[in-house]
Structures are given as C-alpha cells and as structure tokens.
Write an enzyme that holds these catalytic residues in place. Sequence first.
Site, PDB file in Angstrom:
ATOM      1  N   HIS A 256       3.792   5.905   2.345  1.00 28.76           N
ATOM      2  CA  HIS A 256       2.763   5.010   1.823  1.00 28.76           C
ATOM      3  C   HIS A 256       2.720   3.732   2.646  1.00 28.76           C
ATOM      4  O   HIS A 256       3.743   3.165   3.013  1.00 28.76           O
ATOM      5  CB  HIS A 256       3.008   4.678   0.349  1.00 28.76           C
ATOM      6  CG  HIS A 256       4.398   4.233   0.028  1.00 28.76           C
ATOM      7  ND1 HIS A 256       5.478   5.109   0.005  1.00 28.76           N
ATOM      8  CD2 HIS A 256       4.905   3.005  -0.270  1.00 28.76           C
ATOM      9  CE1 HIS A 256       6.570   4.441  -0.310  1.00 28.76           C
ATOM     10  NE2 HIS A 256       6.265   3.169  -0.463  1.00 28.76           N
ATOM     11  N   LEU A 257       1.502   3.294   2.915  1.00 26.37           N
ATOM     12  CA  LEU A 257       1.252   2.066   3.670  1.00 26.37           C
ATOM     13  C   LEU A 257       1.071   0.912   2.695  1.00 26.37           C
ATOM     14  O   LEU A 257       0.211   0.962   1.811  1.00 26.37           O
ATOM     15  CB  LEU A 257      -0.003   2.234   4.528  1.00 26.37           C
ATOM     16  CG  LEU A 257      -0.515   0.986   5.251  1.00 26.37           C
ATOM     17  CD1 LEU A 257       0.474   0.522   6.309  1.00 26.37           C
ATOM     18  CD2 LEU A 257      -1.889   1.260   5.881  1.00 26.37           C
TER      19      LEU A 257
END
Length: 345
Positions: A256-257
């Site tokens: 996840h960014l």
Amino acid sequence: MPLCRLVSEEGRHKPIPLPHQQTLTLGRGPETKIKDQKCSRNQVELKADCNRGFISVKQLGSNPTNVDSAVVGKGNQVPLKPGQKLYMVNQLYPYFVEFTEDISLISSEERNKPMKRQHQKDSQEQESPASKLSTSCCTQQTSNGALVLGKATAHKAEPAGHWSQGLKVSMQDPKMQVYSDEKVVVIKDKYPKAQYHWLVLPWVSISSLKALRSEHCELLKHMQKVGDRMIQQCPDAQKLHFRLGYHAIPSMSHIHLHVISQDFDSPALKNKKHWNSFTTDYFIDSQDVIAMLEQDGRVSVKEGTAELLKQPLRCHICCKEQATIPKLKEHLKSHLSSCLKGETV
C-alpha cells in the site's frame, strides 16, 4: 490424514515433519542450521492442524518473526497457510508449509481429488477480473482525470483473518473506499497519522515490497498518479506539504502506498514508532521505489532499517530533538501556525 512439513525455501536442511496437533519449538540450532545470534534457540512454537490445513505460529524469541510481511510479535500466535512464508527472524530464513496426503492410506480416487481441486482453482484464477467485480458507490475517474462520486467496482471480500490482513478487508468495504478504478482502490487510513492520510492499494495481490518485480513498474506509477490526484483535490493542498511512499518493513500485509500530509496533526500518532516510520529513511519515497524496480528489477531494504524506528524524536522540519510525543506535538504547532499564515509546511 494429510501430512505436514515445514520446508526451508533456501534448502538449508531437509523438510521438518510437523505431526498433527503436536507442538514443536524451533530456532537457532542444528535442526534449522541457523547460527544467527539474533535468532533465539526457542524462536517459534509451531503446531500443525493437518485436518484444517494450517499451522499455528507463536513467537517466543525477542526479535521479530514474520508471516509474509506481518510481524507476529512476542507471545502472539498467528496461522501460517500454504502459499504464505514464515521468516524465522528479522525477515530472514524463509520457510513454507507443505501438506501432502499419506499415499498408503488413500484410494486412487482420493489421490486424484487434490488434482481436481487444483484444476478447478486454476480455472477460477484464469477468469477475467471483471467476473470477480461487484458494484459499489465510491469515487471514479472521469475522462478529464477528475475524481468524482459515482459507481465503482470492488472485488469480492476475502474472509477476515489475522489483524495483519486488515487492509484486504478494508479495501473491499464500500464505506472505506474514496476512489476506485480497474487497477487500484483508495481508502482512508483507519488510524491516520496526519490531517490527510490515504492508502492506495492495487487490486492484484502483492504481499510486500520484496514481492515487487520490474513488471510492476507501471502499476506503481499508476498508484503514484492516483495519489497525486488525491493531493491535487485536497482543499488544503496549497498549504500543506505531502509525501507519497512505502514503509520499508510494513506491519500490514498487501502492498500500500501512503499519501500523507506532513502536518502530523492527529491523535492516532501516539509513539516513537509511529513518528519514525514516516520521518526517517524507514519511509521510502514512491519515486525511489519505482527507480529501484526500473534499475534492479527488485526493491532493496537496507540492513538495519528496523532500527530506525528506535531513533530519537526529531522534528521533520527543523530537526530539533524532542523528549516525548506530547512535547513534539506542541513543537509542531508552531510550524502548523506558520502554515496557516500562508507558509508551506
């Protein structure tokens, strides 16, 4: 009854049998051939459930044991299922669990069942992504690149499991989604560490940075592009500075960014680990991750990165050291005040 074995991915030794419902303690020693002093002789306690097809992993040692990218935690117990990896200590010495049928006790018809199940699984995996989508209401991208409220697609939710799998549940929840397209979904962080804190997650399953390869470059560029658009449409985009990046050793499974404003004004930011995970080299900029993939075909995490979480509390703007989180937050208010006067933070 199926038989269970723990297999060293590196081939360090022969597979270790795990009898049904019997506990086995492993760590540094001749059985695993691990000599690393950071690995306790009693690092993990394993217990196989051959009927249900998983083993329970309990961390006994002080240094972290991982299942995929998630830290188990001393005294905690989590399941290890086929397809997942057990890292004995500090994300080193990978293992996987293998279940095999006792051939001498089953008929030829029963022997073929695992093959049939695998064939059915392969067929399902070859279905087009569209066949696994359900409609929900969230933000969509229009032809001019704007993010607007409307109908979006969401993949069917997986069963909830260990807390480290929480992102996989949240990304399927229409109430959590603020944007979705055919490649990614954006959700608000449940425990935001700043005024604005979003997570950009791909629909395709990628466990961690270590699982990334050069073919994922375009996906990560798309994730960054979506993150940039979230910032552009933020009402305080002109006042607040934002960063887009990844935790080097995330506690949650599924890559996840983070898209996070740099005010760090949030009651959920409670300890040194929270602070240092976003303000030291533990937080790797999105562009740097993409550059590593393009150049090396993989993402490298420097040895000793985990120790960055123990560094003293230092203001990310002026580098002044603070004794406690409350004092740091009080100090940050002066920077936030400057921001509200028109100066960028």
